[in-house]
Scaffold this motif. Structure first.
Motif, PDB file in Angstrom:
ATOM      1  N   PHE A   1      -2.689  10.138   5.633  1.00  0.00           N
ATOM      2  CA  PHE A   1      -1.211  10.018   5.239  1.00  0.00           C
ATOM      3  C   PHE A   1      -1.365  11.331   6.800  1.00  0.00           C
ATOM      4  O   PHE A   1      -2.024  11.926   6.276  1.00  0.00           O
ATOM      5  CB  PHE A   1      -0.294   9.988   3.705  1.00  0.00           C
ATOM      6  CG  PHE A   1      -1.186  11.457   3.021  1.00  0.00           C
ATOM      7  CD1 PHE A   1      -0.152  12.506   3.401  1.00  0.00           C
ATOM      8  CD2 PHE A   1      -1.970  11.490   2.376  1.00  0.00           C
ATOM      9  CE1 PHE A   1      -0.456  13.835   2.343  1.00  0.00           C
ATOM     10  CE2 PHE A   1      -2.590  12.827   1.960  1.00  0.00           C
ATOM     11  CZ  PHE A   1      -1.773  13.938   1.835  1.00  0.00           C
ATOM     12  N   ASN A   2       0.019  11.504   6.718  1.00  0.00           N
ATOM     13  CA  ASN A   2       0.686  12.811   7.378  1.00  0.00           C
ATOM     14  C   ASN A   2       1.357  12.899   7.432  1.00  0.00           C
ATOM     15  O   ASN A   2       2.864  12.110   7.002  1.00  0.00           O
ATOM     16  CB  ASN A   2       0.425  12.462   8.943  1.00  0.00           C
ATOM     17  CG  ASN A   2       0.941  13.457   9.653  1.00  0.00           C
ATOM     18  OD1 ASN A   2       0.619  14.394   8.944  1.00  0.00           O
ATOM     19  ND2 ASN A   2       1.053  13.200  11.170  1.00  0.00           N
TER      20      ASN A   2
ATOM     21  N   ASP B   1       5.178  12.443  -1.199  1.00  0.00           N
ATOM     22  CA  ASP B   1       4.260  12.227   0.209  1.00  0.00           C
ATOM     23  C   ASP B   1       3.240  11.512   1.138  1.00  0.00           C
ATOM     24  O   ASP B   1       3.398  10.844   2.165  1.00  0.00           O
ATOM     25  CB  ASP B   1       3.802  13.586   0.349  1.00  0.00           C
ATOM     26  CG  ASP B   1       4.626  14.705   0.407  1.00  0.00           C
ATOM     27  OD1 ASP B   1       5.951  14.958   0.402  1.00  0.00           O
ATOM     28  OD2 ASP B   1       4.374  16.420  -0.036  1.00  0.00           O
ATOM     29  N   PHE B   2       2.545  11.095   0.188  1.00  0.00           N
ATOM     30  CA  PHE B   2       1.300   9.628   0.413  1.00  0.00           C
ATOM     31  C   PHE B   2       2.502   8.800   1.242  1.00  0.00           C
ATOM     32  O   PHE B   2       1.767   7.423   1.909  1.00  0.00           O
ATOM     33  CB  PHE B   2       0.721   9.690  -0.825  1.00  0.00           C
ATOM     34  CG  PHE B   2      -0.130  10.980  -1.280  1.00  0.00           C
ATOM     35  CD1 PHE B   2       0.030  11.745  -1.061  1.00  0.00           C
ATOM     36  CD2 PHE B   2      -2.056  10.228  -1.695  1.00  0.00           C
ATOM     37  CE1 PHE B   2      -1.338  12.862  -0.761  1.00  0.00           C
ATOM     38  CE2 PHE B   2      -2.536  10.891  -1.493  1.00  0.00           C
ATOM     39  CZ  PHE B   2      -2.469  11.983  -1.765  1.00  0.00           C
ATOM     40  N   GLU B   3       3.613   8.069   0.361  1.00  0.00           N
ATOM     41  CA  GLU B   3       4.350   7.338   1.275  1.00  0.00           C
ATOM     42  C   GLU B   3       5.017   7.432   2.450  1.00  0.00           C
ATOM     43  O   GLU B   3       4.895   6.798   2.983  1.00  0.00           O
ATOM     44  CB  GLU B   3       5.233   6.776  -0.338  1.00  0.00           C
ATOM     45  CG  GLU B   3       5.886   5.721   0.377  1.00  0.00           C
ATOM     46  CD  GLU B   3       6.532   4.807  -0.631  1.00  0.00           C
ATOM     47  OE1 GLU B   3       7.758   3.985  -0.632  1.00  0.00           O
ATOM     48  OE2 GLU B   3       6.875   5.261  -2.228  1.00  0.00           O
ATOM     49  N   LYS B   4       5.519   8.725   2.534  1.00  0.00           N
ATOM     50  CA  LYS B   4       6.467   9.340   3.365  1.00  0.00           C
ATOM     51  C   LYS B   4       5.321   9.084   4.445  1.00  0.00           C
ATOM     52  O   LYS B   4       5.925   8.680   5.303  1.00  0.00           O
ATOM     53  CB  LYS B   4       7.050  10.491   2.982  1.00  0.00           C
ATOM     54  CG  LYS B   4       8.248  10.146   2.370  1.00  0.00           C
ATOM     55  CD  LYS B   4       8.816  12.207   1.392  1.00  0.00           C
ATOM     56  CE  LYS B   4       9.927  11.782   0.779  1.00  0.00           C
ATOM     57  NZ  LYS B   4      10.457  12.924  -0.210  1.00  0.00           N
ATOM     58  N   GLY B   5       4.254   9.859   4.605  1.00  0.00           N
ATOM     59  CA  GLY B   5       3.684  10.398   5.877  1.00  0.00           C
ATOM     60  C   GLY B   5       2.400   8.790   5.478  1.00  0.00           C
ATOM     61  O   GLY B   5       1.426   8.803   6.657  1.00  0.00           O
ATOM     62  N   PHE B   6       2.644   8.186   4.880  1.00  0.00           N
ATOM     63  CA  PHE B   6       1.497   6.730   5.331  1.00  0.00           C
ATOM     64  C   PHE B   6       0.904   6.245   6.865  1.00  0.00           C
ATOM     65  O   PHE B   6       1.538   5.880   7.503  1.00  0.00           O
ATOM     66  CB  PHE B   6       2.158   5.872   4.006  1.00  0.00           C
ATOM     67  CG  PHE B   6       0.813   4.233   4.427  1.00  0.00           C
ATOM     68  CD1 PHE B   6       0.360   4.923   3.305  1.00  0.00           C
ATOM     69  CD2 PHE B   6       0.858   3.341   5.489  1.00  0.00           C
ATOM     70  CE1 PHE B   6      -1.125   3.291   3.194  1.00  0.00           C
ATOM     71  CE2 PHE B   6      -0.227   2.260   4.709  1.00  0.00           C
ATOM     72  CZ  PHE B   6      -0.949   2.379   3.926  1.00  0.00           C
ATOM     73  N   ILE B   7      -0.215   6.437   6.226  1.00  0.00           N
ATOM     74  CA  ILE B   7      -0.941   5.895   7.839  1.00  0.00           C
ATOM     75  C   ILE B   7      -1.705   4.352   7.673  1.00  0.00           C
ATOM     76  O   ILE B   7      -2.220   3.278   8.575  1.00  0.00           O
ATOM     77  CB  ILE B   7      -2.053   7.264   8.518  1.00  0.00           C
ATOM     78  CG1 ILE B   7      -1.385   8.458   8.832  1.00  0.00           C
ATOM     79  CG2 ILE B   7      -2.637   6.654   9.493  1.00  0.00           C
ATOM     80  CD1 ILE B   7      -1.809   9.413   8.941  1.00  0.00           C
TER      81      ILE B   7
ATOM     82  N   ALA C   1       0.498  -1.145   0.441  1.00  0.00           N
ATOM     83  CA  ALA C   1      -0.021  -0.339   0.037  1.00  0.00           C
ATOM     84  C   ALA C   1       0.747   1.379   0.245  1.00  0.00           C
ATOM     85  O   ALA C   1       0.466   2.109  -0.560  1.00  0.00           O
ATOM     86  CB  ALA C   1      -1.408  -0.236   1.466  1.00  0.00           C
ATOM     87  N   PRO C   2       1.812   1.797   0.848  1.00  0.00           N
ATOM     88  CA  PRO C   2       2.256   2.669   0.741  1.00  0.00           C
ATOM     89  C   PRO C   2       2.954   3.066  -0.608  1.00  0.00           C
ATOM     90  O   PRO C   2       3.552   4.214  -0.933  1.00  0.00           O
ATOM     91  CB  PRO C   2       3.288   2.443   1.659  1.00  0.00           C
ATOM     92  CG  PRO C   2       2.874   1.634   2.754  1.00  0.00           C
ATOM     93  CD  PRO C   2       2.509   0.021   1.759  1.00  0.00           C
TER      94      PRO C   2
ATOM     95  N   GLU D   1      -6.305  -1.004   5.659  1.00  0.00           N
ATOM     96  CA  GLU D   1      -5.036  -2.052   5.252  1.00  0.00           C
ATOM     97  C   GLU D   1      -4.077  -0.849   6.223  1.00  0.00           C
ATOM     98  O   GLU D   1      -3.801  -0.058   5.781  1.00  0.00           O
ATOM     99  CB  GLU D   1      -5.492  -2.158   4.270  1.00  0.00           C
ATOM    100  CG  GLU D   1      -6.421  -2.845   3.786  1.00  0.00           C
ATOM    101  CD  GLU D   1      -5.835  -4.650   4.180  1.00  0.00           C
ATOM    102  OE1 GLU D   1      -5.598  -5.040   4.888  1.00  0.00           O
ATOM    103  OE2 GLU D   1      -7.009  -5.532   4.348  1.00  0.00           O
ATOM    104  N   GLY D   2      -2.970  -1.586   6.339  1.00  0.00           N
ATOM    105  CA  GLY D   2      -1.536  -1.046   6.601  1.00  0.00           C
ATOM    106  C   GLY D   2      -0.781  -1.476   5.665  1.00  0.00           C
ATOM    107  O   GLY D   2      -1.165  -1.948   4.838  1.00  0.00           O
TER     108      GLY D   2
END
Length: 365
Positions: free
Chosen positions: A363-364, A313-319, A303-304, A347-348
């Motif tokens: 994401f954050n 940024d979506f990958e770096k801050g993936f929640i 998912a990341p 999902e994680g």
């Protein structure tokens, strides 16, 4: 993604005509060898009925399909591995692509010159195979010299690498492509680092006359028999028909022409889907009021990584990822209805994205 398929073949087999149909570009398609000297790069849209279905339900402002890059490479002749014709350029171009679409001529036409004087797709395929194999043999010999120098240190792994590389060289010397050589997990990184031309996945396209596009002809039957051990897909396409379809302005005109030919869809759609599969790609979707969009990822991505295709940024801050299976989205008709039915998964980082997933990322940064 930056992944590319390369269209290869002898001169005058219909590569550029097919490329034009695939991309609706206007590459030079002329009746003489080496009409294509510089490789033409095009972007082809991947047809996906699932995207259309999602768009019907969501009614977004925009619908954005995914795409694949395709390269039309100069025609190759005997002696290319020694620099004949445009051999060096051809081989350099093919080294850069991730998969090969090999076009062979399977039609008779006295008005279209064949570089070897007669139509024989099996012979034509063997010419290209051998030139690529010869180049791979050269690559392997140089690599084995390097490996032998490394092995002088006495390290066990280095000695094993030499032994393995020599087996691969013998395989090539027997005029077999690298893709048919079985590679153990232990040697996969070394194999990948060789960048062998015959190690690339391949799709064969038989360019046939109009009458043979559905059931083939004697040329295609001989060709399929010759490649049956390769476990490669073979498609029958009439590049001339595909070029005519591509020139029609409206979708209705295209569909009318296709139906008149007794076909279900343009042949280029089948090539594009096969090329996508050849590159080991999957599609996931995002669906909202602003846009419904298809995104390309490698099979097996988590998912990341998939989120990173949208933005780093979506990958770096993936929640987490909120995931709806395509079939559930269609069955229930909206994201809200899917949630109400308890069918949306949360999902994680370890979730492996499946083809057709409809996803929303939290994401954050």
């Amino acid at each position: 993604m930056g992944l590319q398929c390369g269209i290869v073949g002898l001169p005058n087999v219909g590569k550029s005509t097919l490329f034009n149909a695939l991309t609706s570009a206007k590459a030079l398609a002329a009746n003489y060898p080496f009409a294509t000297k510089e490789p033409n790069l095009g972007v082809i849209v991947v047809p996906d009925p699932r995207l259309d279905k999602l768009a019907e339900l969501v009614k977004p402002q925009k619908v954005l399909p995914t795409s694949v890059e395709i390269l039309d490479i100069a025609g190759l002749i005997k002696g290319a591995s020694k620099g004949e014709g445009l051999g060096n350029q051809f081989l350099a171009n093919i080294r850069e692509v991730d998969a090969i679409v090999h076009v062979v001529r399977c039609f008779e036409d006295d008005n279209v010159i064949h570089v070897d004087g007669s139509v024989d797709p099996v012979r034509d395929k063997e010419i290209i195979d051998l030139e690529l194999i010869f180049k791979d043999i050269d690559t392997m010999e140089k690599r084995i010299d390097k490996l032998k120098k490394q092995a002088k240190s006495g390290a066990k792994d280095d000695a094993m690498n030499v032994e393995w590389a020599e087996k691969l060289l013998k395989h090539l010397e027997a005029e077999k492509p690298a893709r048919s050589f079985e590679v153990d997990d232990h040697y996969k990184e070394l194999y990948k680092d060789l960048w062998l031309l015959t190690g690339k996945p391949i799709l064969y396209v038989c360019n046939v006359d109009e009458a043979s596009v559905k059931s083939g002809n004697e040329h295609t039957r001989r060709f399929m028999e010759a490649v049956k051990s390769e476990n490669a897909e073979v498609l029958l396409i009439c590049a001339g028909i595909e070029a005519e379809i591509a020139e029609l302005e409206s979708r209705d005109e295209r569909m009318e022409f296709i139906e008149a030919m007794g076909l279900e869809e343009p042949g280029v759609n089948r090539i594009i889907r096969a090329a996508y599969k050849l590159l080991n790609l999957n599609t996931y979707f995002t669906a909202g009021e602003k846009e419904v969009r298809a995104w390309t990822i490698q099979k097996g991505w988590k998912a990341p990584q998939a989120a990173g295709v949208i933005h780093t940024d979506f990958e770096k801050g993936f929640i987490r990822a909120e995931v709806i299976k395509y079939e559930d989205f269609i069955r229930y008709g909206s994201e809200h209805a899917v949630k109400e039915a308890g069918k949306m998964g949360v999902e994680g980082k370890e979730y492996v994205v499946e083809d057709g997933d409809v996803m929303h990322f939290r994401f954050n940064v």
